[in-house]
Each structure stands twice: as C-alpha cells, then as structure tokens.
Motif scaffolding. Sequence first.
Motif, PDB file in Angstrom:
ATOM      1  N   HIS A 129      -0.228  -4.556  18.722  1.00 48.66           N
ATOM      2  CA  HIS A 129      -0.167  -3.297  17.806  1.00 48.66           C
ATOM      3  C   HIS A 129      -1.492  -2.773  17.348  1.00 48.66           C
ATOM      4  N   GLU A 130      -1.679  -1.640  17.210  1.00 51.58           N
ATOM      5  CA  GLU A 130      -2.688  -1.503  15.711  1.00 51.58           C
ATOM      6  C   GLU A 130      -2.343  -1.288  14.594  1.00 51.58           C
ATOM      7  N   VAL A 131      -3.049  -2.878  14.091  1.00 47.62           N
ATOM      8  CA  VAL A 131      -2.698  -3.544  12.503  1.00 47.62           C
ATOM      9  C   VAL A 131      -3.616  -2.911  11.737  1.00 47.62           C
ATOM     10  N   THR A 132      -3.202  -2.174  10.679  1.00 41.30           N
ATOM     11  CA  THR A 132      -4.021  -2.209   9.527  1.00 41.30           C
ATOM     12  C   THR A 132      -3.527  -2.968   7.717  1.00 41.30           C
ATOM     13  N   GLY A 133      -3.839  -3.218   7.263  1.00 42.09           N
ATOM     14  CA  GLY A 133      -3.700  -3.603   6.078  1.00 42.09           C
ATOM     15  C   GLY A 133      -4.160  -3.558   4.139  1.00 42.09           C
ATOM     16  N   CYS A 134      -3.687  -3.603   3.128  1.00 42.62           N
ATOM     17  CA  CYS A 134      -3.956  -3.059   1.790  1.00 42.62           C
ATOM     18  C   CYS A 134      -3.425  -4.904   1.180  1.00 42.62           C
ATOM     19  N   ASP A 135      -4.521  -4.809  -0.126  1.00 40.12           N
ATOM     20  CA  ASP A 135      -3.959  -5.710  -1.216  1.00 40.12           C
ATOM     21  C   ASP A 135      -5.205  -5.653  -2.696  1.00 40.12           C
ATOM     22  N   VAL A 136      -4.167  -6.569  -3.417  1.00 36.19           N
ATOM     23  CA  VAL A 136      -5.294  -5.768  -4.852  1.00 36.19           C
ATOM     24  C   VAL A 136      -5.816  -6.173  -4.693  1.00 36.19           C
ATOM     25  N   LYS A 137      -6.383  -7.886  -3.608  1.00 36.70           N
ATOM     26  CA  LYS A 137      -7.150  -8.602  -3.911  1.00 36.70           C
ATOM     27  C   LYS A 137      -8.226  -8.469  -2.835  1.00 36.70           C
ATOM     28  N   GLU A 138      -9.118  -9.056  -2.724  1.00 41.04           N
ATOM     29  CA  GLU A 138     -10.431  -9.229  -2.325  1.00 41.04           C
ATOM     30  C   GLU A 138     -10.135  -9.962  -1.230  1.00 41.04           C
ATOM     31  N   PRO A 139     -10.769  -9.580  -0.184  1.00 42.01           N
ATOM     32  CA  PRO A 139     -10.493 -10.922   1.106  1.00 42.01           C
ATOM     33  C   PRO A 139     -10.997 -11.905   1.109  1.00 42.01           C
ATOM     34  N   SER A 140     -10.139 -12.665   1.198  1.00 41.57           N
ATOM     35  CA  SER A 140     -10.217 -14.472   0.808  1.00 41.57           C
ATOM     36  C   SER A 140     -10.932 -14.989   2.274  1.00 41.57           C
ATOM     37  N   TYR A 141     -10.429 -16.061   2.495  1.00 45.14           N
ATOM     38  CA  TYR A 141     -11.075 -16.993   3.723  1.00 45.14           C
ATOM     39  C   TYR A 141      -9.943 -16.683   4.638  1.00 45.14           C
ATOM     40  N   TYR A 142      -8.634 -16.253   4.227  1.00 49.51           N
ATOM     41  CA  TYR A 142      -7.679 -16.507   4.837  1.00 49.51           C
ATOM     42  C   TYR A 142      -7.508 -14.489   5.360  1.00 49.51           C
ATOM     43  N   HIS A 143      -8.217 -14.270   5.204  1.00 50.35           N
ATOM     44  CA  HIS A 143      -7.934 -12.558   5.566  1.00 50.35           C
ATOM     45  C   HIS A 143      -8.316 -12.052   7.108  1.00 50.35           C
ATOM     46  N   ALA A 144      -7.655 -11.388   7.712  1.00 50.86           N
ATOM     47  CA  ALA A 144      -8.651 -11.218   8.461  1.00 50.86           C
ATOM     48  C   ALA A 144      -8.918 -10.252   8.979  1.00 50.86           C
ATOM     49  N   GLU A 145     -10.939 -10.728   9.377  1.00 53.90           N
ATOM     50  CA  GLU A 145     -12.280  -9.965   8.838  1.00 53.90           C
ATOM     51  C   GLU A 145     -11.785  -8.458   9.985  1.00 53.90           C
ATOM     52  N   ASN A 146     -11.560  -8.575  11.130  1.00 52.70           N
ATOM     53  CA  ASN A 146     -11.433  -7.944  11.890  1.00 52.70           C
ATOM     54  C   ASN A 146     -10.163  -6.673  12.045  1.00 52.70           C
ATOM     55  N   ILE A 147      -9.431  -6.954  10.482  1.00 52.02           N
ATOM     56  CA  ILE A 147      -8.180  -6.090  11.029  1.00 52.02           C
ATOM     57  C   ILE A 147      -8.593  -5.206   9.671  1.00 52.02           C
ATOM     58  N   THR A 148      -8.727  -3.944   9.716  1.00 50.22           N
ATOM     59  CA  THR A 148      -8.751  -2.636   8.622  1.00 50.22           C
ATOM     60  C   THR A 148      -7.813  -2.427   7.706  1.00 50.22           C
ATOM     61  N   HIS A 149      -8.877  -2.880   6.506  1.00 54.10           N
ATOM     62  CA  HIS A 149      -7.953  -2.937   5.249  1.00 54.10           C
ATOM     63  C   HIS A 149      -8.373  -2.562   4.557  1.00 54.10           C
ATOM     64  N   GLU A 150      -7.585  -2.036   3.301  1.00 52.56           N
ATOM     65  CA  GLU A 150      -7.768  -1.423   1.737  1.00 52.56           C
ATOM     66  C   GLU A 150      -7.906  -2.373   0.836  1.00 52.56           C
ATOM     67  N   LYS A 151      -8.401  -1.634  -0.404  1.00 50.39           N
ATOM     68  CA  LYS A 151      -8.187  -2.318  -1.350  1.00 50.39           C
ATOM     69  C   LYS A 151      -7.618  -0.898  -2.592  1.00 50.39           C
ATOM     70  N   GLY A 152      -6.230  -2.520  -2.813  1.00 48.91           N
ATOM     71  CA  GLY A 152      -5.449  -1.961  -3.698  1.00 48.91           C
ATOM     72  C   GLY A 152      -4.169  -1.129  -2.684  1.00 48.91           C
ATOM     73  N   HIS A 153      -3.364  -0.213  -3.839  1.00 52.04           N
ATOM     74  CA  HIS A 153      -2.329   0.351  -2.598  1.00 52.04           C
ATOM     75  C   HIS A 153      -2.302   1.689  -3.222  1.00 52.04           C
ATOM     76  N   SER A 154      -1.450   2.347  -2.503  1.00 50.74           N
ATOM     77  CA  SER A 154      -1.780   4.139  -2.520  1.00 50.74           C
ATOM     78  C   SER A 154      -0.901   4.882  -1.219  1.00 50.74           C
TER      79      SER A 154
END
Length: 451
Positions: A25-50
Amino acid sequence: MRVHLMGLAGAGMSALAKLLQAEGHEVTGCDVKEPSYYHAENITHEKGHSPEHIKKYNPEILICSSAIDQECDEVVFAKNLSIPIFSRGLSLSMLFNSKNGIGIAGAHGKSTTTSMTGLIFSRAGLNPTIYIGANVPDLGSNAIPGEGKIFIAELDESDGSFEFFTPSTTIITNADWDHVDHFPTRGDFVRAFIRFANGRKSGSPLIICAEDEGSSQVIESCDKNIGPIIRYGFGKSLEWGAYEIENISHGGIKCKISHEGSEIGELNLNVSGEHNILNALASIAAAYENDIDFESSVEILRTFHGSERRMQIKGEYNEIIIMDDYAHHPSEMRATLNAVKAIYPDKRIILIYQPHRFTRTAKFLKETAQGLSLADVAYLMPVYSAGENEISGVSSDEIINLGKNINSINFDNAINILSQVVKRGDLVLTMGAGDVYKIGELFLKHLQYEV
C-alpha cells in the motif's frame, strides 16, 4: 491503495504503517509529535493534523489512532469527502484474520509475551509477521513483515478492539481490571475477555494464565466446546507449570517446567521476575501448539533480552543504577518492584512513579499507595493525563495522603532532590507509561557530568 494514518508516531500506529507498506500500500501519515524510535522513517509524514494532508495525499482510507479527536479538522474534512475511516484495531484485524493468527491479550505482560513468542517463531524459521506495541531489540523493530502463514500480534483491550480478532491460537496473560474509562466495572472487563476467548477459531486453543482472578473467571465462563483450554502458572497441577524458581543475582531467573504434570526440562531467562516466567510459559505453550518443541523454545528464550521500557537499565555510574519500567497499574508496580528487590537485595530502591490517566488513578488510589510502599524511598509525580480531562479530587496528593513516606516530585525539582538523596550503591527506578523516563536520563547525565 493509498492509506493515511493519523497518530503515526505512536508505537501501534507506526507498526501498522510498516506492515501496510510491506503489503504494497501507498502509506502516509501525520502526528503532533516528532518522530521517535518507533517511527517508520521511510514513510512520508507530516507534523500536526490538517485538511491539507488529505488534499495532498488523496487517501482512499484514513486510519486513526484512538488518541485522535474525531472532531478535528482533518478527520471532519475526510468525512465530508466520504473517505472511509477505520480504527487501528479494525485495520490490524483485517491483516491478522487473513492469516494463522496468534493473538496475545491481557492487561499486563502482553508486549513481553508477544516479543518472546515472536522471537521463538522467528528463530525457529517460520518467518512470521509480528506486531508489537513496544520496540524489541532482539527483533530490531516493533513490526516484522513475514512471508510465512503465521501472524503474531499484541492485541489491545483498552478500547475493546481485541474483539475484532479471530485467532488460531489465543493467549490471555491476565484479565486484571484496567482501562476504567472504557470498562467502568471489573465485570465489564472480564466479560470482554470472555467474548474475546469465545471469538477464536473453532478447534483452536486458548492458552490462559491460571494465576489471575479475572482469568480464572474467563476459564470458568468461556465456551469449552470451541477448543482446548491450556492453563499455565506455578506448580505442577496445570498443563504448563513452573516450580523450584530461583532468582539470579544482578539479573535473570530460572526454574523447572512441567507439562501435563511431568517435568519436561528447565527454563533459564536473562530477564528477571516471576511475571516473566509466566510470560515465557505462555510463549512456550503457543509454540508447542504450533509444532515447535519445548527444547527449541527454551534455548531461544535463553537469548531474550527484553523489550524497551521493561526493567530497562538506562545506565550506571558510581555504583548507582538507573532503571526504567513501563508499569502503570498497581499489579504491574508490585511485580516490577518485587523483581527488582529479588535481583538487587542489597540496594536501596528509590522509586519515581508517575500515575497514568486520571480515570485509572481514581480507581486505584489505595492500591497505588500500597505499591509505592514496596520501595525504600518513594517519590510521586503529578498525574500524566494521556489526553484525559482532570477529575475533581483526583491527584497525586490523594495518593500521598493515603500512604506513608511518599513525597512529591516533578520535572523542575527532580534532579535537585535526587542529587541530595541518592547515594553510592542505590538503584533509581523511574516507573510509568508517560514521560517519567526522562528524569532518569537527565539524572544519569547529571551524575556523569557533575564537577
């Protein structure tokens, strides 16, 4: 399919994102928090919700963690576009139920049990898919996409979503009342576990701990005709039992194991605590039910080093040990403190505990105070809200008033207080599901760099 995940930085959501991406699947995501060690770093992501995220990525499905406000602008915008919105639990169940699923649930111990089970099946060459709510150093991740038929997953009871799953092998580590915001009474909690046990596939085993009152009620009330009920615990009277338990100084535990009343061998663990013997028994039983022999399982478990934030030693300086643990329920607190005392009988234990959620704190004020008394020196942080609104009359002060020799502490004064109290040879234990671990990390740096 284009899938967008809100709450991506969380342990469960990032694990789901990795598995969805592995499915193509083509996966993107967002979160109010900064990426942590849990974060899937190779997945396109945005800061916050909009709503701009929906416009930009044009997802066909939106998946929201339980922490996401369903009235936030991004979710409302997706609803207005008639984009299907799924919960994390429902989305995960769609992947899980299509395979030979091993589902692990319980108020305590499920992350470690899932980690142990995943390690056994991986090292045994079965190439399972694994989903865990914690990072596991032995596995290198909290999610492993596998090519085999087996899917091993930690299932979340906190919002009732574990009832979406239909396991081929079911493990219940306990049904000790928790998540009082979703389950107002102990009976509500146990009945949910009974429904979960009854939702497993026909003919499949239920592996369940017999050392817990709630689990005993599940055993008594669940449908006995679905499949075999395999109990585990202490002694030789159960299907899987542990006895002659011996704590190993400075870490580890060992015992003898019985199967169907007869001694089958010995278990040696690098991790400590009787609760980890129970976790290991559950994983051994699941492996045995899936044709992995006992000898292979115990040899693999000998190499298990635990999950992050589970009695994790953050560092040591001047004979002072800094340890962190995720325990946030009185039962977990007692298990961890008893294990630490058994490992380090000569050390003074200085506990910094952070209550988690106002609803949980309100229900277990007395039990929390009693648990704190197991430490030699106890400090209590303000309640970590985890997004909940405050409840009038519920705070750390109420716990302090119920207990003895419990003192308040916070991020502003913690290092100063610990600097005055901690002595050579002490063990400083931070405990809680919030951000209390940061105090231990800061104090370790203070010790290392103080002049």
